[in-house]
Design an enzyme around this catalytic site. Sequence first.
Site, PDB file in Angstrom:
ATOM      1  N   ARG A 175       0.856  -1.180   0.000  1.00 15.78           N
ATOM      2  CA  ARG A 175       0.000   0.000   0.000  1.00 15.78           C
ATOM      3  C   ARG A 175       0.894   1.233   0.000  1.00 15.78           C
ATOM      4  O   ARG A 175       2.106   1.123   0.139  1.00 15.78           O
ATOM      5  CB  ARG A 175      -1.043  -0.003   1.140  1.00 15.78           C
ATOM      6  CG  ARG A 175      -0.708  -0.661   2.415  1.00 15.78           C
ATOM      7  CD  ARG A 175       0.396  -0.014   3.186  1.00 15.78           C
ATOM      8  NE  ARG A 175       0.173   1.419   3.331  1.00 15.78           N
ATOM      9  CZ  ARG A 175       1.097   2.328   3.546  1.00 15.78           C
ATOM     10  NH1 ARG A 175       2.381   1.978   3.642  1.00 15.78           N
ATOM     11  NH2 ARG A 175       0.808   3.590   3.670  1.00 15.78           N
ATOM     12  N   GLY A 176       0.226   2.411  -0.151  1.00 15.32           N
ATOM     13  CA  GLY A 176       1.014   3.617  -0.351  1.00 15.32           C
ATOM     14  C   GLY A 176       1.125   3.857  -1.849  1.00 15.32           C
ATOM     15  O   GLY A 176       1.496   2.937  -2.600  1.00 15.32           O
ATOM     16  N   ALA A 177       0.796   5.079  -2.282  1.00 12.82           N
ATOM     17  CA  ALA A 177       0.619   5.330  -3.713  1.00 12.82           C
ATOM     18  C   ALA A 177       1.813   4.912  -4.586  1.00 12.82           C
ATOM     19  O   ALA A 177       1.633   4.137  -5.545  1.00 12.82           O
ATOM     20  CB  ALA A 177       0.272   6.804  -3.920  1.00 12.82           C
ATOM     21  N   ARG A 215      -7.231  -0.655  -6.928  1.00 18.92           N
ATOM     22  CA  ARG A 215      -7.559   0.447  -6.004  1.00 18.92           C
ATOM     23  C   ARG A 215      -7.750   1.721  -6.838  1.00 18.92           C
ATOM     24  O   ARG A 215      -6.967   1.975  -7.754  1.00 18.92           O
ATOM     25  CB  ARG A 215      -6.458   0.653  -4.939  1.00 18.92           C
ATOM     26  CG  ARG A 215      -6.416  -0.499  -3.922  1.00 18.92           C
ATOM     27  CD  ARG A 215      -5.536  -0.174  -2.726  1.00 18.92           C
ATOM     28  NE  ARG A 215      -6.194   0.735  -1.801  1.00 18.92           N
ATOM     29  CZ  ARG A 215      -5.562   1.292  -0.752  1.00 18.92           C
ATOM     30  NH1 ARG A 215      -4.295   1.045  -0.536  1.00 18.92           N
ATOM     31  NH2 ARG A 215      -6.219   2.096   0.064  1.00 18.92           N
ATOM     32  N   ASP A 233      -2.059  10.671  -2.387  1.00 19.10           N
ATOM     33  CA  ASP A 233      -2.406   9.616  -3.344  1.00 19.10           C
ATOM     34  C   ASP A 233      -2.757  10.179  -4.708  1.00 19.10           C
ATOM     35  O   ASP A 233      -2.670   9.491  -5.718  1.00 19.10           O
ATOM     36  CB  ASP A 233      -3.555   8.764  -2.810  1.00 19.10           C
ATOM     37  CG  ASP A 233      -3.060   7.964  -1.627  1.00 19.10           C
ATOM     38  OD1 ASP A 233      -2.993   8.520  -0.516  1.00 19.10           O
ATOM     39  OD2 ASP A 233      -2.687   6.799  -1.832  1.00 19.10           O
ATOM     40  N   ASN A 276      -5.494  12.412   0.234  1.00 19.33           N
ATOM     41  CA  ASN A 276      -4.584  11.598   1.062  1.00 19.33           C
ATOM     42  C   ASN A 276      -5.423  10.824   2.079  1.00 19.33           C
ATOM     43  O   ASN A 276      -6.655  10.979   2.142  1.00 19.33           O
ATOM     44  CB  ASN A 276      -3.533  12.481   1.751  1.00 19.33           C
ATOM     45  CG  ASN A 276      -2.412  11.647   2.367  1.00 19.33           C
ATOM     46  OD1 ASN A 276      -1.902  10.728   1.736  1.00 19.33           O
ATOM     47  ND2 ASN A 276      -2.054  11.927   3.599  1.00 19.33           N
ATOM     48  N   LYS A 277      -4.750  10.027   2.858  1.00 20.07           N
ATOM     49  CA  LYS A 277      -5.416   9.165   3.853  1.00 20.07           C
ATOM     50  C   LYS A 277      -6.463   9.926   4.656  1.00 20.07           C
ATOM     51  O   LYS A 277      -6.214  11.060   5.075  1.00 20.07           O
ATOM     52  CB  LYS A 277      -4.335   8.575   4.767  1.00 20.07           C
ATOM     53  CG  LYS A 277      -4.807   7.693   5.893  1.00 20.07           C
ATOM     54  CD  LYS A 277      -5.697   6.546   5.443  1.00 20.07           C
ATOM     55  CE  LYS A 277      -5.069   5.659   4.389  1.00 20.07           C
ATOM     56  NZ  LYS A 277      -6.083   4.792   3.691  1.00 20.07           N
TER      57      LYS A 277
HETATM   58  O1  MRU Z   1      -4.535   3.145   2.152  1.00 18.44           O
HETATM   59  P1  MRU Z   1      -3.055   3.373   1.994  1.00 18.44           P
HETATM   60  O2  MRU Z   1      -2.264   2.851   3.148  1.00 18.44           O
HETATM   61  O3  MRU Z   1      -2.546   2.907   0.656  1.00 18.44           O
HETATM   62  O4  MRU Z   1      -2.907   4.957   2.016  1.00 18.44           O
HETATM   63  C1  MRU Z   1      -1.633   5.509   1.890  1.00 18.44           C
HETATM   64  C2  MRU Z   1      -1.630   6.990   2.037  1.00 18.44           C
HETATM   65  O5  MRU Z   1      -2.644   7.623   2.141  1.00 18.44           O
HETATM   66  C3  MRU Z   1      -0.300   7.663   1.937  1.00 18.44           C
HETATM   67  O6  MRU Z   1      -0.293   8.817   2.728  1.00 18.44           O
HETATM   68  C4  MRU Z   1      -0.055   8.068   0.482  1.00 18.44           C
HETATM   69  O7  MRU Z   1      -0.154   6.955  -0.351  1.00 18.44           O
HETATM   70  C5  MRU Z   1       1.252   8.694   0.286  1.00 18.44           C
HETATM   71  S1  MRU Z   1       2.531   7.484   0.475  1.00 18.44           S
HETATM   72  C6  MRU Z   1       3.964   8.013  -0.053  1.00 18.44           C
END
Ligand code: MRU
Length: 352
Positions: free
Chosen positions: A52-54, A95, A240, A250-251
Amino acid sequence: MNMKQHDSIRAVVWRDDSLFLLDQRILPQQQQFIELRNARDTANAIRDMVVRGAPAIGIAAAYGVVLAAREHYRNSPQSWKKQIQIDLKILAESRPTAVNLFWALENMQQCIANIESDPFPILLKQAEKIYQDDIAANYTMGRLGASLINNDGRAVLTHCNTGSLATGGFGTALGVIRQSFIDKKISAVYADETRPWLQGARLTAWELVQDKIPVTLLCEGAAASLMRQGKVSWVIVGSDRIAANGDVANKIGTYSLAVNARHHGVKFMVVAPTTTVDMNIASGEQIPIEQRATDEVLACGGKRIAAEGAAAWNPAFDVTPAELVDVIITENGIVQNPTLQKMQDMMRGKPV
Ligand code: MRU
């Protein structure tokens, strides 16, 4: 592998012609890699939060395309380009919010269009390039972001996980935090635990503890009080997807941090590579926000905690309007008080 000080973790590993993902669902209690054999399994791993994480999602998807090409070329050297389209679609459906996924698939698709021979070595090289370019962008953003932090004795606050686990390595927001620590500009970090997946408590804390960077966790509901007490100078987060006008997805919880930061005079920094910027989307209103299963809110660690009969609302991301963002950092530069014009200049590589 390209690793420097405070950069020792890799979540995506290509070894012996196989893709391995560090299973982020079970960190930090267990450190276990899962081997992925095809694009379908890679898409499932992205959907199920193994990775996970963009940026990390984009990198994993690029390797998923490599696996797909190998499979289809072996089965049918004449029609692999047609067969692989199904896998590209499956990966794209994993996703919806992180635009890095679609950027990486488009990048691989363009590469596919020019291939006349065995696609495996060519696509593998391209996936490696996406991976290494992301790490390089993180180092650049780390330096740019850290240049804005004053050594005033206050800590910074971050949300979710934006470190090596969420990227190729080093991290976006966490890269700025790492660099600021290396430069002795900050000595402490506050991290929101980040409900419901607890990326802050499980992943960011794990990364920072390994780096010996002091980290203090808080429930995101405590962030306003922390700001009121003057303990943090900056909120530093990743993204994201950033729209053309500088609105930032973002999250979930990021927006309320931005509102609180503005109220308390705390600066708000967004750190994301240009692969996270979607210039095809005019504003944050058009960013698709992933809705995840209600069980993620109603239960914890597989155990129901909410009252039976209660419903839940579980958007995985929110949008922070550009007017609440003090600065966006990409590898192309620093964008203060983002606007459409400034974002266009930054994407063209012009000084902003
Ligand atoms: O649901 P996730 O864990 O994939 O969400 C991740 C985030 O929101 C991060 O802040 C975002 O991807 C930036 S990561 C470099």
